[in-house]
Design a protein around this motif. Sequence first.
Motif, PDB file in Angstrom:
ATOM      1  N   ARG A   1       0.803  -1.226   0.000  1.00  0.00           N
ATOM      2  CA  ARG A   1       0.000   0.000   0.000  1.00  0.00           C
ATOM      3  C   ARG A   1       0.838   1.279   0.000  1.00  0.00           C
ATOM      4  NH1 ARG A   1      -4.223   1.858  -0.826  1.00  0.00           N
ATOM      5  NH2 ARG A   1      -5.283   2.346   1.119  1.00  0.00           N
ATOM      6  N   LEU A   2       2.122   1.170   0.335  1.00  0.00           N
ATOM      7  CA  LEU A   2       2.939   2.375   0.418  1.00  0.00           C
ATOM      8  C   LEU A   2       3.015   3.112  -0.916  1.00  0.00           C
ATOM      9  CD1 LEU A   2       5.875   1.275   2.758  1.00  0.00           C
ATOM     10  CD2 LEU A   2       4.235   3.117   3.177  1.00  0.00           C
ATOM     11  N   SER A   3       2.954   2.386  -2.002  1.00  0.00           N
ATOM     12  CA  SER A   3       3.006   3.043  -3.308  1.00  0.00           C
ATOM     13  C   SER A   3       1.775   3.922  -3.535  1.00  0.00           C
ATOM     14  CB  SER A   3       3.123   2.009  -4.428  1.00  0.00           C
ATOM     15  OG  SER A   3       2.001   1.135  -4.435  1.00  0.00           O
ATOM     16  N   ASP A   4       0.661   3.574  -2.880  1.00  0.00           N
ATOM     17  CA  ASP A   4      -0.553   4.381  -3.006  1.00  0.00           C
ATOM     18  C   ASP A   4      -0.443   5.701  -2.254  1.00  0.00           C
ATOM     19  OD1 ASP A   4      -1.775   2.371  -4.509  1.00  0.00           O
ATOM     20  OD2 ASP A   4      -2.568   1.376  -2.717  1.00  0.00           O
ATOM     21  N   ALA A   5       0.536   5.784  -1.338  1.00  0.00           N
ATOM     22  CA  ALA A   5       0.722   7.002  -0.548  1.00  0.00           C
ATOM     23  C   ALA A   5       1.596   8.021  -1.270  1.00  0.00           C
ATOM     24  CB  ALA A   5       1.334   6.660   0.810  1.00  0.00           C
TER      25      ALA A   5
ATOM     26  N   GLN B   1      10.932   8.318   7.554  1.00  0.00           N
ATOM     27  CA  GLN B   1      12.380   8.106   7.503  1.00  0.00           C
ATOM     28  C   GLN B   1      12.751   6.954   6.570  1.00  0.00           C
ATOM     29  OE1 GLN B   1      14.221   6.898  11.211  1.00  0.00           O
ATOM     30  NE2 GLN B   1      16.115   7.926  10.667  1.00  0.00           N
ATOM     31  N   THR B   2      12.084   5.816   6.726  1.00  0.00           N
ATOM     32  CA  THR B   2      12.446   4.650   5.912  1.00  0.00           C
ATOM     33  C   THR B   2      12.095   4.863   4.446  1.00  0.00           C
ATOM     34  OG1 THR B   2      10.327   3.580   6.472  1.00  0.00           O
ATOM     35  CG2 THR B   2      12.238   3.026   7.824  1.00  0.00           C
ATOM     36  N   GLN B   3      10.976   5.541   4.181  1.00  0.00           N
ATOM     37  CA  GLN B   3      10.585   5.779   2.797  1.00  0.00           C
ATOM     38  C   GLN B   3      11.560   6.732   2.099  1.00  0.00           C
ATOM     39  OE1 GLN B   3       8.715   3.132   2.101  1.00  0.00           O
ATOM     40  NE2 GLN B   3       7.504   4.435   0.772  1.00  0.00           N
ATOM     41  N   VAL B   4      11.984   7.782   2.794  1.00  0.00           N
ATOM     42  CA  VAL B   4      12.956   8.712   2.203  1.00  0.00           C
ATOM     43  C   VAL B   4      14.251   7.979   1.884  1.00  0.00           C
ATOM     44  CG1 VAL B   4      14.421  10.720   2.665  1.00  0.00           C
ATOM     45  CG2 VAL B   4      11.990  10.808   3.212  1.00  0.00           C
ATOM     46  N   GLN B   5      14.701   7.151   2.805  1.00  0.00           N
ATOM     47  CA  GLN B   5      15.934   6.405   2.576  1.00  0.00           C
ATOM     48  C   GLN B   5      15.774   5.425   1.410  1.00  0.00           C
ATOM     49  OE1 GLN B   5      16.532   4.711   6.457  1.00  0.00           O
ATOM     50  NE2 GLN B   5      17.675   6.482   7.215  1.00  0.00           N
TER      51      GLN B   5
END
Length: 256
Positions: free
Chosen positions: A88-92, A121-125
Amino acid sequence: MGHVIAVSGKGGVGKTTLCGLLIQYLCESGKCPVLAVDADANANLNEVLGVEPEITLGELREEIERAGVDPRYQIPSGMTKQAYLEMRLSDAIAEEDDYDLMVMGRTQGQGCYCFVNGLVQTQVQKLQSHYSYIVVDNEAGMEHISRGILPMMEVAILVSDCSRRGVQAAGRIAKLMKELNFKPQKTGLIVNRVPDGKLDAGTLEEIRNQGLELLGVVPHDDQVYQYDCDGKPIIRLPKDSPVRSALGEIVKKLGL
């Protein structure tokens, strides 16, 4: 590897407006793709950009948290919460032509923001290598800095208005970054909403007292206020807007 630019400052100084115009400048200068990150629980960078995200990270956290309890939120059979989260993270991420937008958002009701902060933090990295620039609009104050959410920032832009309190708040953020051993290649101050584009002696004195490098000033412009009142995205300001022109000169000096 994308260059990370973090924008911070006291609440109400117009940092989100400048953040949106910075993103616009980078895109128009061919520095795309850009990832815009609204790392404020009280999110409104999307309004400056004129984008409506499908879901925020905060809403996604609630969806995962309530799955199995609230019938509105269901995880597919045989899938773990972690696997569903990754899916689901791609939908964000709202995808535009030259930039993408990821919004932290808020959780519902009581509870801390630790999980959502961790997601930012984890998504930016994870996404850093996919973009030329990552521009992060931090929440007002010092919490994101003290939590070390963006230790990899290359440019730290501090925003203040003409008040001594605004400059002092920027100075405290700069000192905290040093205490935490953050080492951005460039740290500097932009003073926003300056009458006639000229700082008075008292503000200049406080900037010196705080040991801040003044990157430049952005003049007060009633048109920005009017756009906000009318619900128009600030990035639709005309190209000859004094605010856009001033920010463009500052960005050129930064060498971005």
